[in-house]
Motif scaffolding. Structure first.
Motif, PDB file in Angstrom:
ATOM      1  N   LEU A 478       0.815  -1.215   0.000  1.00  0.00           N
ATOM      2  CA  LEU A 478       0.000   0.000   0.000  1.00  0.00           C
ATOM      3  C   LEU A 478       0.854   1.273   0.000  1.00  0.00           C
ATOM      4  O   LEU A 478       0.313   2.383   0.048  1.00  0.00           O
ATOM      5  N   ASN A 479       2.181   1.068  -0.041  1.00  0.00           N
ATOM      6  CA  ASN A 479       3.131   2.190  -0.069  1.00  0.00           C
ATOM      7  C   ASN A 479       2.937   3.130   1.130  1.00  0.00           C
ATOM      8  O   ASN A 479       2.988   4.352   1.007  1.00  0.00           O
ATOM      9  N   ILE A 480       2.735   2.530   2.308  1.00  0.00           N
ATOM     10  CA  ILE A 480       2.550   3.304   3.535  1.00  0.00           C
ATOM     11  C   ILE A 480       3.900   3.474   4.228  1.00  0.00           C
ATOM     12  O   ILE A 480       4.558   2.497   4.576  1.00  0.00           O
ATOM     13  N   LYS A 481       4.314   4.718   4.413  1.00  0.00           N
ATOM     14  CA  LYS A 481       5.545   5.042   5.135  1.00  0.00           C
ATOM     15  C   LYS A 481       6.763   4.302   4.583  1.00  0.00           C
ATOM     16  O   LYS A 481       7.583   3.778   5.341  1.00  0.00           O
ATOM     17  N   ILE A 482       6.879   4.264   3.263  1.00  0.00           N
ATOM     18  CA  ILE A 482       8.068   3.700   2.628  1.00  0.00           C
ATOM     19  C   ILE A 482       9.012   4.881   2.366  1.00  0.00           C
ATOM     20  O   ILE A 482       8.807   5.656   1.447  1.00  0.00           O
ATOM     21  N   ARG A 483      10.011   4.990   3.204  1.00  0.00           N
ATOM     22  CA  ARG A 483      10.869   6.177   3.193  1.00  0.00           C
ATOM     23  C   ARG A 483      11.868   6.141   2.039  1.00  0.00           C
ATOM     24  O   ARG A 483      12.516   5.112   1.804  1.00  0.00           O
ATOM     25  N   GLN A 484      11.973   7.275   1.353  1.00  0.00           N
ATOM     26  CA  GLN A 484      12.907   7.396   0.236  1.00  0.00           C
ATOM     27  C   GLN A 484      14.227   7.998   0.718  1.00  0.00           C
ATOM     28  O   GLN A 484      14.288   8.679   1.737  1.00  0.00           O
TER      29      GLN A 484
END
Length: 488
Positions: A478-484
């Motif tokens: 869900l691309n939740i809090k995926i830090r770049q």
């Protein structure tokens, strides 16, 4: 000729990752597939006793022999394999000593009245309606404070299993609650070795790693607590009416006094003061022996020819204290150091298998194979999770399940523009916590041995442990809090 010219090494935080240019993915998987097949057949069709009491141990050795044959075929020398096996065995020397001492601890804490006192007072405080979530919280607090799920199980874990069993709660549920709380605390504690190892492998700092872990870990432990609260309200127990008879039986058999709590409090205090576990446990055994002479002279006289011989027996072998309550008779028994032998043999055989697999380069090859199919961000997370789970099964060691994927996947995360804490969190969510779900993994063997509850009994109730990998994958999907990575 086996000159190991096809072998290369990667050094990683005191661990060596071995790669073999001759080995392909299918050859690397041969020992794994055959091992899984043999274990499945033994458990499903032979009730776990295909070769007798030590069937799983023999199967792990057979798996090691198959891996050695694959190694010979791919030009790996005997010396290389033996070196890695020896390195693996050395790495579990301290855990094995801890297991022996835990066995001694259980025996001396029984004859001294420490465990009966914990059960006696615990029955009056912890009711069935709150027992399971309370067990999760108690285990979590102790584990955060000590940084060790192993220490938590060997102290409050044993007591909670005893109290819960006396209340009529299934041991599998209790063990699942203890393990869930213990591994939550272990995972979140800055004192934990795995919590320090994961960010070191991924390339981030400890406290960034811990803060980032809360994103997946807090929802998981909340769900765990809710499930255990529901279970506590609906579990069939013996009811409060039986507690009074249990209390009378314990009080009539042992000299119960709050002074007995000095023994576990001393052990926990030593661990909090960062005393080495071996010293803390030896202190616990010796102090319990003294307390047995002081508080339980009748118990010691009734179990042997002399008080000293009874203490020695409780340390080394089986001890059974009989009361007028059948349920307590089952609870008040301990196997001493002898009771830990099955677990120690299992760990030793698992280390032999894992050492040979590492020595022939199979572990690195399998991880690289998973990395090659990660074509998306979610695929990268999924490959990391599968790699950690696979290495917990194959290498039987949670440290290798963190070190090898950590080193192998680090650059892939960087290439995708992902911050290193994404990797360190995933290593913990899938490597640290799932190790206890594998019967032949050092963690699984230890926890089931110490708590006296089989993995098949507690697996489904170790909710935090098996839910954590799904949580981390859900957040990735869900691309939740995926830090770049920060732009340079």
């Amino acid at each position: 000729m086996h000159d190991d010219k096809n072998i290369s090494e990667i050094k990683a935080d005191h661990e060596t990752i071995i790669e073999n240019s001759e080995l392909n993915i299918w050859e690397a998987l041969i020992p794994v597939i055959l091992l899984m097949g043999l274990l499945f057949y033994n458990i499903t069709y032979k009730d776990g006793e295909w070769f007798g009491e030590y069937s799983n141990q023999f199967i792990l050795l057979i798996g090691g022999a198959i891996a050695a044959v694959v190694g010979f075929y791919n030009k790996v020398s005997v010396n290389r394999m033996v070196t890695e096996v020896w390195a693996n065995l050395k790495s579990v020397f301290v855990p094995i000593m801890i297991l022996f001492l835990v066995g001694a601890l259980a025996g001396t804490w029984l004859v001294s009245g420490v465990i009966p006192a914990m059960v006696y007072y615990g029955l009056q405080v912890l009711s069935p309606s709150i027992f399971l979530p309370a067990s999760v919280i108690i285990a979590a607090v102790i584990s955060i404070a000590t940084g060790s799920s192993w220490t938590t199980s060997a102290t409050v874990g044993i007591a909670l299993v005893g109290i819960g069993t006396a209340l009529g709660i299934p041991p599998g549920m209790i063990a699942g609650a203890v393990i869930s709380g213990a591994y939550f605390g272990d995972k979140m504690s800055p004192l934990s070795d795995t919590t320090n190892l994961a960010p070191a492998m991924a390339g981030t700092d400890l406290f960034t790693h811990i803060r980032y872990m809360t994103i997946t870990t807090i929802p998981t432990i909340i769900i765990t607590l809710v499930v255990f609260a529901i279970l506590s309200m609906n579990v069939d127990t013996t009811g409060s009416a039986d507690v009074s008879s249990l209390l009378v039986s314990i009080d009539s058999t042992f000299n119960i006094t709050p002074w007995l709590f000095l023994v576990p409090v001393t052990v926990i205090a030593l661990i909090l003061l960062k005393t080495k576990p071996l010293i803390a446990l030896v202190t616990g055994v010796l102090l319990a022996a003294v307390f047995a002479f002081v508080f339980q002279p009748e118990i010691l006289n009734g179990l042997g020819d002399s008080k000293i011989s009874t203490i020695i027996t409780s340390i080394l072998t089986d001890t059974q204290i009989t009361t007028d309550n059948e349920k307590l008779n089952e609870l008040f028994s301990a196997g001493g150091m002898k009771g830990m032998l099955w677990t120690i043999y299992l760990i030793t055989c698992a280390m032999i298998f894992g050492g040979i697999m590492d020595g022939i380069g199979a572990l690195a090859r399998i991880t690289k194979g998973l990395l090659s199919i990660a074509t998306s961000v979610f695929g990268l997370f999924a490959s990391t999770v599968i790699s950690c789970l696979g290495l917990n099964i194959i290498a039987s060691d949670q440290y290798l399940a963190i070190v090898i994927p950590g080193k192998m996947f680090k650059k892939a995360y960087e290439d995708r523009g992902l911050a290193p804490e994404n990797l360190s969190r995933t290593l913990e969510d899938s490597g640290t916590v799932t190790s206890v779900l594998i019967p032949w993994n050092t963690c699984g063997a230890y926890q089931s041995g110490v708590l006296g509850v089989g993995i098949s009994e507690y697996f489904v109730y170790a909710i935090f442990n098996w839910l954590s990998p799904f949580t981390t994958l859900l957040f990735a999907a869900l691309n939740i809090k995926i830090r770049q990575l920060a732009s340079k």
